[in-house]
Design a protein around this motif. Structure first.
Motif, PDB file in Angstrom:
ATOM      1  N   THR A   1      80.195 -47.195  72.902  1.00  0.00           N
ATOM      2  CA  THR A   1      80.253 -48.468  73.628  1.00  0.00           C
ATOM      3  C   THR A   1      80.846 -49.571  72.756  1.00  0.00           C
ATOM      4  O   THR A   1      80.657 -49.598  71.534  1.00  0.00           O
ATOM      5  N   ALA A   2      81.537 -50.495  73.419  1.00  0.00           N
ATOM      6  CA  ALA A   2      82.135 -51.626  72.713  1.00  0.00           C
ATOM      7  C   ALA A   2      81.064 -52.471  72.032  1.00  0.00           C
ATOM      8  O   ALA A   2      81.209 -52.865  70.876  1.00  0.00           O
ATOM      9  N   ILE A   3      79.969 -52.734  72.730  1.00  0.00           N
ATOM     10  CA  ILE A   3      78.888 -53.542  72.147  1.00  0.00           C
ATOM     11  C   ILE A   3      78.273 -52.841  70.952  1.00  0.00           C
ATOM     12  O   ILE A   3      77.961 -53.468  69.938  1.00  0.00           O
ATOM     13  N   GLY A   4      78.124 -51.527  71.024  1.00  0.00           N
ATOM     14  CA  GLY A   4      77.574 -50.760  69.909  1.00  0.00           C
ATOM     15  C   GLY A   4      78.479 -50.818  68.685  1.00  0.00           C
ATOM     16  O   GLY A   4      78.000 -50.991  67.563  1.00  0.00           O
TER      17      GLY A   4
ATOM     18  N   TYR B   1      80.655 -53.181  67.981  1.00  0.00           N
ATOM     19  CA  TYR B   1      80.651 -54.551  67.469  1.00  0.00           C
ATOM     20  C   TYR B   1      79.362 -54.848  66.692  1.00  0.00           C
ATOM     21  O   TYR B   1      79.397 -55.409  65.595  1.00  0.00           O
ATOM     22  N   GLU B   2      78.236 -54.467  67.237  1.00  0.00           N
ATOM     23  CA  GLU B   2      76.961 -54.724  66.552  1.00  0.00           C
ATOM     24  C   GLU B   2      76.895 -53.981  65.222  1.00  0.00           C
ATOM     25  O   GLU B   2      76.407 -54.527  64.226  1.00  0.00           O
ATOM     26  N   HIS B   3      77.385 -52.745  65.192  1.00  0.00           N
ATOM     27  CA  HIS B   3      77.385 -51.998  63.926  1.00  0.00           C
ATOM     28  C   HIS B   3      78.312 -52.677  62.913  1.00  0.00           C
ATOM     29  O   HIS B   3      77.960 -52.817  61.739  1.00  0.00           O
ATOM     30  N   PHE B   4      79.471 -53.128  63.382  1.00  0.00           N
ATOM     31  CA  PHE B   4      80.409 -53.827  62.505  1.00  0.00           C
ATOM     32  C   PHE B   4      79.767 -55.085  61.912  1.00  0.00           C
ATOM     33  O   PHE B   4      79.909 -55.364  60.721  1.00  0.00           O
TER      34      PHE B   4
ATOM     35  N   GLU C   1      89.939 -59.437  75.196  1.00  0.00           N
ATOM     36  CA  GLU C   1      89.073 -60.052  76.211  1.00  0.00           C
ATOM     37  C   GLU C   1      87.647 -59.507  76.110  1.00  0.00           C
ATOM     38  O   GLU C   1      86.677 -60.241  76.308  1.00  0.00           O
ATOM     39  N   THR C   2      87.539 -58.205  75.811  1.00  0.00           N
ATOM     40  CA  THR C   2      86.214 -57.597  75.657  1.00  0.00           C
ATOM     41  C   THR C   2      85.497 -58.196  74.454  1.00  0.00           C
ATOM     42  O   THR C   2      84.307 -58.532  74.527  1.00  0.00           O
TER      43      THR C   2
END
Length: 196
Positions: free
Chosen positions: A152-155, A157-160, A186-187
């Protein structure tokens, strides 16, 4: 790209902070390190070129990327005090698989592969430093590998956000961060608002 002279080589200070270097190693490195200034947009190496230098970023922001189906895919980003090179180019003496580009005006100090090998083979403290640097590289590679596999994109990003140098978030243009995290700009913008 002008070659510049510094009174005190930044790389020597940085390496001494990892492990104390003898006078002989300090002298060797001061004779072999090359200082260069790059403008924003300049390339340290392009895909297909030979890369035989390991760079220390004295100040600046650099990304590695490759082209795929007319898109630039950012694979890593490095900032001040970090080491950069083309891994396959530097260690295997093969053409670089990626482009290495400065995203800010950047100052580096670099050493050739042959000079680094000589230092490792002839100065025991350089062997220890080389091991420490390789360990750090592998840890960073593992983090990038995890990010690439999070579905997932959110996953991603949060890991980053958990594992990254805060300077990268402050300085990296969002389009390159989105590319690094395998998402559309945009995401990324939506996720930023969501997390705030």
């Amino acid at each position: 790209m002008p070659t510049i002279k510094y009174n005190n080589l930044f790389s020597i200070v940085l390496l001494n902070s990892i492990s104390p270097l003898s006078r002989e190693v300090n002298k060797f490195l001061s004779n072999k390190l090359v200082c260069k200034q790059y403008k924003k947009g300049d390339f340290l190496v392009r895909n297909g070129d030979m890369c035989d230098r390991l760079h220390v970023i004295r100040k600046g922001l650099i990304r590695g990327y490759f082209n795929y189906e007319d898109k630039e895919v950012t694979t890593w980003v490095s900032v001040d005090n970090e080491f950069v090179t083309s891994i396959s180019g530097y260690f295997k003496k093969e053409p670089a698989l990626e482009n290495i580009q400065c995203l800010e005006d950047t100052f580096t100090e670099s050493i050739s592969y042959d000079d680094m090998r000589f230092a490792i083979e002839n100065f025991k403290e350089m062997s220890k430093i080389h091991r420490v640097l390789l360990e750090e590289y592998y840890v960073q590679a593992e983090h990038r590998s995890f990010i690439a596999r999070i579905p997932t994109a959110i996953g991603r990003y949060e890991h980053f956000l958990k594992i990254s140098n805060s300077q990268i978030l402050d300085r990296l243009p969002k389009k390159y961060l989105a590319s690094l995290l395998n998402m559309r700009p945009e995401t990324l913008s939506r996720l930023n608002k969501q997390l705030v």
